[in-house]
Design an enzyme around this catalytic site. Structure first.
Site, PDB file in Angstrom:
ATOM      1  N   HIS A  46       0.939  74.292 -21.414  1.00  0.00           N
ATOM      2  CA  HIS A  46       2.213  74.887 -21.835  1.00  0.00           C
ATOM      3  C   HIS A  46       2.368  76.296 -21.258  1.00  0.00           C
ATOM      4  CE1 HIS A  46       2.229  71.559 -24.652  1.00  0.00           C
ATOM      5  NE2 HIS A  46       3.415  71.913 -25.126  1.00  0.00           N
ATOM      6  N   HIS A  78      -4.845  76.320 -28.534  1.00  0.00           N
ATOM      7  CA  HIS A  78      -5.617  76.853 -27.412  1.00  0.00           C
ATOM      8  C   HIS A  78      -6.410  78.095 -27.799  1.00  0.00           C
ATOM      9  CE1 HIS A  78      -4.243  74.234 -24.202  1.00  0.00           C
ATOM     10  NE2 HIS A  78      -3.016  74.351 -24.657  1.00  0.00           N
TER      11      HIS A  78
END
Length: 239
Positions: A164, A208
């Site tokens: 992303h 993440h």
């Protein structure tokens, strides 16, 4: 290549500030990171993930073409191909690296710590069985809202690097490279801000680690430099 480095390096540094700071202070994701603004970050992060990323990839080339005043169909197709290749190459590299490094997502490590589900065992399972484990332990958890539980179920792959962040940062760097900042500063600033919020969302939602975001930003920067070289050869850059 030097002009592209000058145009983009400061932005790269800006992208690295938040994750680097979190590494320095030893930050690790916990559900306590969630707050009343987390769902807004979730809505934002959807713009860089499937299927909404496809819409982003349709809108942004049109914005670029408008700002560059491209009226030739041939030139627009060339621009579209270059932009598409920039994004696709990055995502392809990301997928290869993820499968090679096989690092666990923060929320998977949280499940391991909270419910004694070994992360190696988790990733040894097919995706549908990983989703069942998330459902088993997270669905009724008072700490995890339903919208985030659904997001986790759809994102059971590895973590390094952040796809992303790579996606959003690539578009931000492409804006810096293709558009004249003096003429289009609002669009460029909005895209940089969007990319920064995307990387923050990936950290805040347990998707993440900071190093994933750093690697995604650096990879996006390198891809943008290569794109600059190709675009300059094809005379697509705005003076």
């Amino acid at each position: 290549m030097l002009p592209a480095i000058k145009k983009t390096f400061i932005t790269l540094v800006i992208f690295l500030i938040v994750p680097t700071f979190l590494i320095v202070i030893g930050w690790q994701w916990q559900p306590e990171a969630l707050n009343s603004s987390s769902q807004y970050l979730f809505w934002l992060t959807q713009m860089a993930g499937m299927p909404w990323a496809l819409l982003t990839c349709v809108i942004l080339p049109l914005v670029f073409a408008f700002c560059l005043r491209i009226t030739s169909l041939r030139k627009f197709i060339i621009l579209l191909i270059i932009l598409a290749l920039s994004v696709l190459v990055g995502q392809g590299i990301k997928s290869v690296v993820k499968n090679y490094t096989a690092e666990s997502r923060p929320f998977v490590l949280w499940i391991e710590k909270s419910y004694q589900v070994d992360d190696d065992y988790f990733y040894s399972l097919p995706r549908d069985e990983r989703q069942q484990i998330i459902k088993q332990y997270v669905y009724l958890s008072p700490k995890i809202p339903n919208w985030l539980y659904q997001h986790w179920r759809n994102e059971t792959g590895y973590t390094f690097p952040s796809g992303h962040t790579l996606f959003a940062a690539t578009w931000a760097f492409l804006a810096l490279i293709f558009l004249n900042f003096k003429r289009h500063r609002i669009i460029i600033i909005l895209m940089i801000t969007w990319a920064i919020l995307i990387e923050i969302s990936r950290l805040a939602l347990g998707m993440h680690h900071p190093i994933d975001v750093i690697s995604g930003s650096i990879l996006a920067w390198l891809i943008a430099l290569l794109t600059y070289y190709c675009a300059a050869k094809l005379h697509l850059l705005e003076e």
